[in-house]
Design a protein around this motif. Sequence first.
Motif, PDB file in Angstrom:
ATOM      1  N   VAL A 151       0.840  -1.206   0.000  1.00  0.00           N
ATOM      2  CA  VAL A 151       0.000   0.000   0.000  1.00  0.00           C
ATOM      3  C   VAL A 151       0.875   1.256   0.000  1.00  0.00           C
ATOM      4  CG1 VAL A 151      -1.671   1.337   1.334  1.00  0.00           C
ATOM      5  CG2 VAL A 151      -1.977  -1.123   1.084  1.00  0.00           C
ATOM      6  N   CYS A 152       1.946   1.232   0.799  1.00  0.00           N
ATOM      7  CA  CYS A 152       2.871   2.366   0.832  1.00  0.00           C
ATOM      8  C   CYS A 152       3.509   2.592  -0.535  1.00  0.00           C
ATOM      9  CB  CYS A 152       3.974   2.123   1.864  1.00  0.00           C
ATOM     10  SG  CYS A 152       3.451   2.297   3.576  1.00  0.00           S
ATOM     11  N   CYS A 153       3.936   1.517  -1.173  1.00  0.00           N
ATOM     12  CA  CYS A 153       4.598   1.651  -2.469  1.00  0.00           C
ATOM     13  C   CYS A 153       3.648   2.152  -3.549  1.00  0.00           C
ATOM     14  CB  CYS A 153       5.228   0.319  -2.879  1.00  0.00           C
ATOM     15  SG  CYS A 153       6.708  -0.072  -1.924  1.00  0.00           S
ATOM     16  N   LYS A 154       2.409   1.719  -3.493  1.00  0.00           N
ATOM     17  CA  LYS A 154       1.422   2.206  -4.461  1.00  0.00           C
ATOM     18  C   LYS A 154       1.204   3.708  -4.284  1.00  0.00           C
ATOM     19  CE  LYS A 154      -3.283   1.386  -6.187  1.00  0.00           C
ATOM     20  NZ  LYS A 154      -3.884   2.715  -5.907  1.00  0.00           N
ATOM     21  N   ALA A 155       1.081   4.133  -3.037  1.00  0.00           N
ATOM     22  CA  ALA A 155       0.912   5.567  -2.774  1.00  0.00           C
ATOM     23  C   ALA A 155       2.138   6.343  -3.230  1.00  0.00           C
ATOM     24  CB  ALA A 155       0.660   5.793  -1.280  1.00  0.00           C
ATOM     25  N   ALA A 156       3.324   5.792  -2.970  1.00  0.00           N
ATOM     26  CA  ALA A 156       4.560   6.467  -3.370  1.00  0.00           C
ATOM     27  C   ALA A 156       4.663   6.584  -4.885  1.00  0.00           C
ATOM     28  CB  ALA A 156       5.764   5.717  -2.808  1.00  0.00           C
ATOM     29  N   LEU A 157       4.261   5.545  -5.591  1.00  0.00           N
ATOM     30  CA  LEU A 157       4.260   5.586  -7.055  1.00  0.00           C
ATOM     31  C   LEU A 157       3.367   6.718  -7.557  1.00  0.00           C
ATOM     32  CD1 LEU A 157       3.950   1.772  -7.840  1.00  0.00           C
ATOM     33  CD2 LEU A 157       5.798   3.240  -8.655  1.00  0.00           C
ATOM     34  N   GLU A 158       2.178   6.812  -7.018  1.00  0.00           N
ATOM     35  CA  GLU A 158       1.225   7.827  -7.472  1.00  0.00           C
ATOM     36  C   GLU A 158       1.711   9.229  -7.115  1.00  0.00           C
ATOM     37  OE1 GLU A 158      -2.249   6.261  -5.545  1.00  0.00           O
ATOM     38  OE2 GLU A 158      -2.856   5.132  -7.331  1.00  0.00           O
ATOM     39  N   CYS A 159       2.312   9.380  -5.927  1.00  0.00           N
ATOM     40  CA  CYS A 159       2.835  10.686  -5.521  1.00  0.00           C
ATOM     41  C   CYS A 159       4.022  11.110  -6.384  1.00  0.00           C
ATOM     42  CB  CYS A 159       3.253  10.646  -4.050  1.00  0.00           C
ATOM     43  SG  CYS A 159       1.893  10.533  -2.893  1.00  0.00           S
ATOM     44  N   ALA A 160       4.916  10.170  -6.644  1.00  0.00           N
ATOM     45  CA  ALA A 160       6.077  10.490  -7.481  1.00  0.00           C
ATOM     46  C   ALA A 160       5.627  10.898  -8.879  1.00  0.00           C
ATOM     47  CB  ALA A 160       7.016   9.285  -7.548  1.00  0.00           C
ATOM     48  N   ALA A 161       4.617  10.212  -9.393  1.00  0.00           N
ATOM     49  CA  ALA A 161       4.106  10.539 -10.728  1.00  0.00           C
ATOM     50  C   ALA A 161       3.587  11.973 -10.792  1.00  0.00           C
ATOM     51  CB  ALA A 161       3.003   9.564 -11.118  1.00  0.00           C
ATOM     52  N   LEU A 162       2.887  12.397  -9.757  1.00  0.00           N
ATOM     53  CA  LEU A 162       2.378  13.775  -9.732  1.00  0.00           C
ATOM     54  C   LEU A 162       3.522  14.776  -9.780  1.00  0.00           C
ATOM     55  CD1 LEU A 162      -0.474  13.485  -7.063  1.00  0.00           C
ATOM     56  CD2 LEU A 162      -0.717  13.581  -9.551  1.00  0.00           C
ATOM     57  N   ASN A 163       4.640  14.421  -9.159  1.00  0.00           N
ATOM     58  CA  ASN A 163       5.795  15.313  -9.157  1.00  0.00           C
ATOM     59  C   ASN A 163       6.532  15.320 -10.488  1.00  0.00           C
ATOM     60  OD1 ASN A 163       6.520  16.576  -6.273  1.00  0.00           O
ATOM     61  ND2 ASN A 163       5.409  14.665  -5.999  1.00  0.00           N
ATOM     62  N   VAL A 164       6.353  14.275 -11.260  1.00  0.00           N
ATOM     63  CA  VAL A 164       6.853  14.300 -12.639  1.00  0.00           C
ATOM     64  C   VAL A 164       5.942  15.185 -13.483  1.00  0.00           C
ATOM     65  CG1 VAL A 164       7.248  12.960 -14.742  1.00  0.00           C
ATOM     66  CG2 VAL A 164       7.922  12.017 -12.514  1.00  0.00           C
ATOM     67  N   TYR A 165       4.650  14.951 -13.379  1.00  0.00           N
ATOM     68  CA  TYR A 165       3.685  15.646 -14.235  1.00  0.00           C
ATOM     69  C   TYR A 165       3.688  17.162 -14.034  1.00  0.00           C
ATOM     70  CZ  TYR A 165       1.662  10.971 -14.962  1.00  0.00           C
ATOM     71  OH  TYR A 165       1.455   9.641 -15.267  1.00  0.00           O
ATOM     72  N   ILE A 166       3.886  17.616 -12.793  1.00  0.00           N
ATOM     73  CA  ILE A 166       3.861  19.070 -12.575  1.00  0.00           C
ATOM     74  C   ILE A 166       5.044  19.742 -13.260  1.00  0.00           C
ATOM     75  CG2 ILE A 166       5.160  19.102 -10.396  1.00  0.00           C
ATOM     76  CD1 ILE A 166       3.130  21.291  -9.483  1.00  0.00           C
ATOM     77  N   ASN A 167       6.132  18.993 -13.423  1.00  0.00           N
ATOM     78  CA  ASN A 167       7.297  19.544 -14.118  1.00  0.00           C
ATOM     79  C   ASN A 167       7.200  19.377 -15.630  1.00  0.00           C
ATOM     80  OD1 ASN A 167       9.056  20.560 -11.945  1.00  0.00           O
ATOM     81  ND2 ASN A 167       9.059  18.440 -11.251  1.00  0.00           N
TER      82      ASN A 167
END
Length: 209
Positions: A151-167
């Motif tokens: 569950v932690c890794c899934k959340a981390a994946l989604e959070c990291a993706a948002l930080n890619v997309y904003i850039n």
Amino acid sequence: MAEKLIKQTCEGFASALASKSPVPGGGGAAALVGALGAALCSMAGNLTLGRKKYAAVEPDIRVLLEKGEAVRERLLELVDEDAAAFEPLSRAYSIPKDDPTHDAVLEDATKRACAAPMEMLEQCAKAVELLEEMLKKGSVMLVSDVGCGAVCCKAALECAALNVYINTKALKNRVVAEALEHRTDGILEEYCPRAAAVAEEVTAQLRGK
């Protein structure tokens, strides 16, 4: 930053995250949560070692622990690497728009800011693979920890993706932006369901379904 973010206490990191300071932010949080997911995988492995019931898979567990430690350490490093990338990006945004260097400096800083969250995605994907195997081979007494790690890794994946997309949204070079987004989309599409499947399997085991 005089002190590494990751060297702070849990309370200190959470306070810094809640403060007016722009770092740590979502990227640092993503890396830390991913590291916790990998750590839970290692916890399950370490508590499996030495049990007669699991002697046959002990060599496999030791390999998982070695790989998991590398993932956990790298994700912790990325907390500070993500924060370090923010400073040049912030400086780039402060350059007057009529300055002839503005666009090039901002583009380069934005591209560099994608590096840490992109690697977070890669490392979290590795952690999911380790958790899948740990679920099959680790002690049944630790399945809840494996599920929590997923569950932690899934959340981390989604959070990291948002930080890619904003850039990538700000990049003028759309070829580069779309390549980064395509890679991000691919990791999410493959590994978020895999992480969810681990958690679902754990839930099914715990509830006898």
